[in-house]
Design a protein around this motif. Structure first.
Motif, PDB file in Angstrom:
ATOM      1  N   THR A  65       0.848  -1.185   0.000  1.00 53.77           N
ATOM      2  CA  THR A  65       0.000   0.000   0.000  1.00 53.77           C
ATOM      3  C   THR A  65       0.884   1.237   0.000  1.00 53.77           C
ATOM      4  N   SER A  67       0.458   5.169   1.171  1.00 50.84           N
ATOM      5  CA  SER A  67      -0.349   6.200   1.823  1.00 50.84           C
ATOM      6  C   SER A  67       0.319   7.549   1.643  1.00 50.84           C
ATOM      7  N   LYS A 101      -5.862  -5.272   7.372  1.00 52.20           N
ATOM      8  CA  LYS A 101      -5.541  -5.892   6.088  1.00 52.20           C
ATOM      9  C   LYS A 101      -6.427  -5.297   5.007  1.00 52.20           C
ATOM     10  N   SER A 102      -5.826  -4.959   3.885  1.00 53.45           N
ATOM     11  CA  SER A 102      -6.561  -4.439   2.737  1.00 53.45           C
ATOM     12  C   SER A 102      -7.611  -5.445   2.296  1.00 53.45           C
ATOM     13  N   GLU A 103      -8.737  -4.938   1.844  1.00 53.92           N
ATOM     14  CA  GLU A 103      -9.782  -5.796   1.269  1.00 53.92           C
ATOM     15  C   GLU A 103      -9.397  -6.267  -0.130  1.00 53.92           C
ATOM     16  N   ASN A 106      -2.920  -8.243  -0.486  1.00 54.02           N
ATOM     17  CA  ASN A 106      -2.319  -8.798   0.725  1.00 54.02           C
ATOM     18  C   ASN A 106      -1.303  -7.809   1.300  1.00 54.02           C
ATOM     19  N   VAL A 109      -3.171  -1.636   5.512  1.00 47.63           N
ATOM     20  CA  VAL A 109      -3.639  -0.259   5.376  1.00 47.63           C
ATOM     21  C   VAL A 109      -3.427   0.396   6.736  1.00 47.63           C
ATOM     22  N   ASP A 111      -4.206   2.881   9.402  1.00 43.39           N
ATOM     23  CA  ASP A 111      -5.412   3.648   9.726  1.00 43.39           C
ATOM     24  C   ASP A 111      -5.181   5.154   9.814  1.00 43.39           C
ATOM     25  N   VAL A 116      -4.956   6.174   0.901  1.00 38.12           N
ATOM     26  CA  VAL A 116      -4.150   4.986   0.632  1.00 38.12           C
ATOM     27  C   VAL A 116      -4.477   4.428  -0.751  1.00 38.12           C
ATOM     28  N   GLU A 118      -4.020   0.901  -2.779  1.00 32.59           N
ATOM     29  CA  GLU A 118      -3.759  -0.513  -2.550  1.00 32.59           C
ATOM     30  C   GLU A 118      -3.279  -1.119  -3.864  1.00 32.59           C
ATOM     31  N   ASN A 139      -7.182  -0.178  -5.862  1.00 27.52           N
ATOM     32  CA  ASN A 139      -8.179   0.602  -5.124  1.00 27.52           C
ATOM     33  C   ASN A 139      -7.487   1.780  -4.444  1.00 27.52           C
ATOM     34  N   THR A 140      -8.211   2.866  -4.351  1.00 29.79           N
ATOM     35  CA  THR A 140      -7.774   4.014  -3.553  1.00 29.79           C
ATOM     36  C   THR A 140      -8.887   4.319  -2.576  1.00 29.79           C
TER      37      THR A 140
END
Length: 190
Positions: A65, A67, A101-103, A106, A109, A111, A116, A118, A139-140
């Motif tokens: 990720t 950020s 863990k990112s959806e 792997n 993220v 917090d 972020v 991904e 994904n963002t």
């Protein structure tokens, strides 16, 4: 008149990016990287050394990720640049920060950071001049407090950190002084 300064990395602004990946035991590692940029509509390139713990984790897990560090979290963002995961086993834990863990990939993220990306590892580019990890952004995600009314990230609300390679300082972005694809439009008709 310009004064010659020799070889200086005279690119400003530079982002302050938090790169996070899991190790083989799903332990979080985060590093601070200023040498990164979007290189395609769904790609980000990180010019980071192969020896970094985070780089090694990315190569193993094929995910990470990215950020955007902000003013509110400058102290920890800087710490992630000072401390080496190769030398400090509790680097992430020491900060008291939290990760989920990112959806989508792997990777963790963090917090506390408001934006972020991904990413899946797309490729590694290595030659005599640089080593780059290229990620495919899948994904963002952004905290609602940094979004404008049209659900886009608002740079003023974000307070993103900017790294200054000249004096080694941190600054924040903020004031909008024009609109892209508009400020120079009058010159098109001359």
């Amino acid at each position: 008149m310009k004064k010659n300064l020799g070889v200086v990395q005279a690119v400003y602004p530079m982002p302050v990016l938090m790169i996070a990946a899991y190790d083989e035991n799903e332990k979080v590692n985060v590093m601070n990287a200023a040498w990164g940029m979007i290189c395609s509509s769904d790609r980000i390139a990180l010019f980071i050394d192969e020896e970094h713990k985070t780089t090694q984790n990315i190569l193993k897990t094929k995910a990470f990720t990215v950020s955007i560090a902000d003013k509110a979290h400058m102290d920890v963002a800087d710490f992630f640049g000072i401390a080496s995961g190769n030398k400090m086993n509790d680097k992430f834990e020491r900060t008291g920060y939290h990760a989920v863990k990112s959806e989508f990939v792997n990777a963790p993220v963090i917090d506390e950071f408001p934006v972020v990306m991904e990413c899946e590892l797309a490729e590694v580019v290595e030659n005599d001049s640089f080593y780059a990890v290229v990620g495919k952004i899948v994904n963002t995600a952004a905290e609602e407090h940094v979004l404008s009314d049209n659900d886009k990230i608002d740079p003023v609300k974000l307070n993103a950190l900017i790294f200054d390679q000249f004096q080694h300082g941190y600054y924040v972005s903020g004031e909008q002084v024009g609109k892209a694809w508009d400020a120079g439009k009058d010159l098109m008709n001359q």
